[in-house]
Design a protein around this motif. Sequence first.
Motif, PDB file in Angstrom:
ATOM      1  N   GLU A 162       0.829  -1.204   0.000  1.00 19.16           N
ATOM      2  CA  GLU A 162       0.000   0.000   0.000  1.00 19.16           C
ATOM      3  C   GLU A 162       0.867   1.260   0.000  1.00 19.16           C
ATOM      4  O   GLU A 162       0.545   2.247  -0.671  1.00 19.16           O
ATOM      5  CB  GLU A 162      -0.930  -0.003   1.215  1.00 19.16           C
ATOM      6  CG  GLU A 162      -2.011  -1.072   1.147  1.00 19.16           C
ATOM      7  CD  GLU A 162      -2.968  -1.027   2.329  1.00 19.16           C
ATOM      8  OE1 GLU A 162      -2.797  -0.146   3.214  1.00 19.16           O
ATOM      9  OE2 GLU A 162      -3.893  -1.868   2.374  1.00 19.16           O
ATOM     10  N   TYR A 163       1.957   1.224   0.745  1.00 19.35           N
ATOM     11  CA  TYR A 163       2.863   2.370   0.828  1.00 19.35           C
ATOM     12  C   TYR A 163       3.419   2.726  -0.552  1.00 19.35           C
ATOM     13  O   TYR A 163       3.374   3.876  -0.978  1.00 19.35           O
ATOM     14  CB  TYR A 163       4.005   2.039   1.801  1.00 19.35           C
ATOM     15  CG  TYR A 163       5.054   3.130   1.939  1.00 19.35           C
ATOM     16  CD1 TYR A 163       4.932   4.115   2.909  1.00 19.35           C
ATOM     17  CD2 TYR A 163       6.178   3.150   1.120  1.00 19.35           C
ATOM     18  CE1 TYR A 163       5.895   5.104   3.049  1.00 19.35           C
ATOM     19  CE2 TYR A 163       7.148   4.134   1.252  1.00 19.35           C
ATOM     20  CZ  TYR A 163       6.995   5.113   2.228  1.00 19.35           C
ATOM     21  OH  TYR A 163       7.951   6.101   2.347  1.00 19.35           O
ATOM     22  N   SER A 165       2.264   1.945  -3.378  1.00 18.56           N
ATOM     23  CA  SER A 165       1.211   2.195  -4.363  1.00 18.56           C
ATOM     24  C   SER A 165       0.517   3.533  -4.146  1.00 18.56           C
ATOM     25  O   SER A 165      -0.331   3.920  -4.952  1.00 18.56           O
ATOM     26  CB  SER A 165       0.159   1.067  -4.296  1.00 18.56           C
ATOM     27  OG  SER A 165       0.742  -0.188  -4.555  1.00 18.56           O
ATOM     28  N   SER A 166       0.859   4.231  -3.083  1.00 20.31           N
ATOM     29  CA  SER A 166       0.194   5.496  -2.761  1.00 20.31           C
ATOM     30  C   SER A 166       1.095   6.677  -3.086  1.00 20.31           C
ATOM     31  O   SER A 166       2.299   6.525  -3.320  1.00 20.31           O
ATOM     32  CB  SER A 166      -0.197   5.522  -1.281  1.00 20.31           C
ATOM     33  OG  SER A 166       0.953   5.430  -0.465  1.00 20.31           O
ATOM     34  N   SER A 167       0.508   7.857  -3.093  1.00 22.76           N
ATOM     35  CA  SER A 167       1.282   9.072  -3.358  1.00 22.76           C
ATOM     36  C   SER A 167       2.139   9.416  -2.145  1.00 22.76           C
ATOM     37  O   SER A 167       1.846   8.984  -1.021  1.00 22.76           O
ATOM     38  CB  SER A 167       0.343  10.244  -3.650  1.00 22.76           C
ATOM     39  OG  SER A 167      -0.383  10.606  -2.491  1.00 22.76           O
ATOM     40  N   GLU A 170       0.390  10.707   0.906  1.00 28.95           N
ATOM     41  CA  GLU A 170      -0.447   9.777   1.680  1.00 28.95           C
ATOM     42  C   GLU A 170       0.361   8.779   2.491  1.00 28.95           C
ATOM     43  O   GLU A 170      -0.185   8.083   3.335  1.00 28.95           O
ATOM     44  CB  GLU A 170      -1.372   9.004   0.731  1.00 28.95           C
ATOM     45  CG  GLU A 170      -2.345   9.872  -0.047  1.00 28.95           C
ATOM     46  CD  GLU A 170      -3.095   9.067  -1.105  1.00 28.95           C
ATOM     47  OE1 GLU A 170      -4.314   9.240  -1.194  1.00 28.95           O
ATOM     48  OE2 GLU A 170      -2.456   8.280  -1.824  1.00 28.95           O
ATOM     49  N   ARG A 171       1.650   8.715   2.260  1.00 28.99           N
ATOM     50  CA  ARG A 171       2.467   7.687   2.893  1.00 28.99           C
ATOM     51  C   ARG A 171       2.782   8.016   4.351  1.00 28.99           C
ATOM     52  O   ARG A 171       3.172   9.146   4.650  1.00 28.99           O
ATOM     53  CB  ARG A 171       3.779   7.515   2.132  1.00 28.99           C
ATOM     54  CG  ARG A 171       3.622   6.960   0.733  1.00 28.99           C
ATOM     55  CD  ARG A 171       4.948   6.921   0.000  1.00 28.99           C
ATOM     56  NE  ARG A 171       4.813   6.291  -1.305  1.00 28.99           N
ATOM     57  CZ  ARG A 171       5.812   6.166  -2.177  1.00 28.99           C
ATOM     58  NH1 ARG A 171       7.022   6.641  -1.882  1.00 28.99           N
ATOM     59  NH2 ARG A 171       5.604   5.583  -3.348  1.00 28.99           N
TER      60      ARG A 171
END
Length: 272
Positions: A162-163, A165-167, A170-171
Amino acid sequence: MIDLDQAEERLAILRDWFSSFTAGFSLDNEEDQRNIHLKIKHTHEVCINITRIAQGETCERSKVLTAEAVGLLHDIGRFPQYARFRTFDDRISINHGELGAEIISSTGILSAFPPGEQAIISHAVRFHNAFSSPKSDDPEKTFFLNLIRDADKLDIWRVFIEYFSSSSAERPSAAALGLPQLNGYSDAVLSCVLRRQVVPISKVKSLNDYKLLQLSWIYDLHFKTSYSLLIERAIIDKMTSHLPPTKEIQQLSDSLKHFAHTMGAEPPSMPK
């Protein structure tokens, strides 16, 4: 004979304690709060994982409840660690497993649990983050420690998928331990994984090295159910998709998948 109603009640009280304990680490800064929330969600997901593994290994209900208690408490050291040091990096702050065991002892939160179960839970919390499992003459301690180590790894993979794959906005800032994002990866780290060795954090120089370190954990899972969950969630493909698309990484991916299928299910045919 174990009274399951009492065991369920103890676990319910422990869940309430965890909610109250973590609420005490609510922080004003949005970035800090994102890091705290990361560990609260991680704890809940680890509880789901450890329950699934225990059930998959045909554990009786009392052991499943003990496993969830371990999952609930395994990272309680993370909250005071972050509040004090603003990092999740044990190397530059404090060993969060040992801190968690100290919190269990100082608060007496397991006082209602049978002494043997208290010892099992404290042992699992203290050593869940060790580089390798310490030897123990107690098979129950070893069993529950292996359960939490597998359940923890399965969710850490989710966290980092998820980290990456996110901007960047958002991390959770503390997740990546401050490691730099470089284009390549270290030959020494890749070599460790290819030799089916768990990569020590001391060899890690970049985020790509850290991804390879996490992939090396595949060789340190303990239960068939854990490998089945690894396969079910397509973790190898998702993790390697965030590494450079080199021939070496493709070969590593194929090798890891074959190993996982061998450990968790019927092995597929090896790619040519």
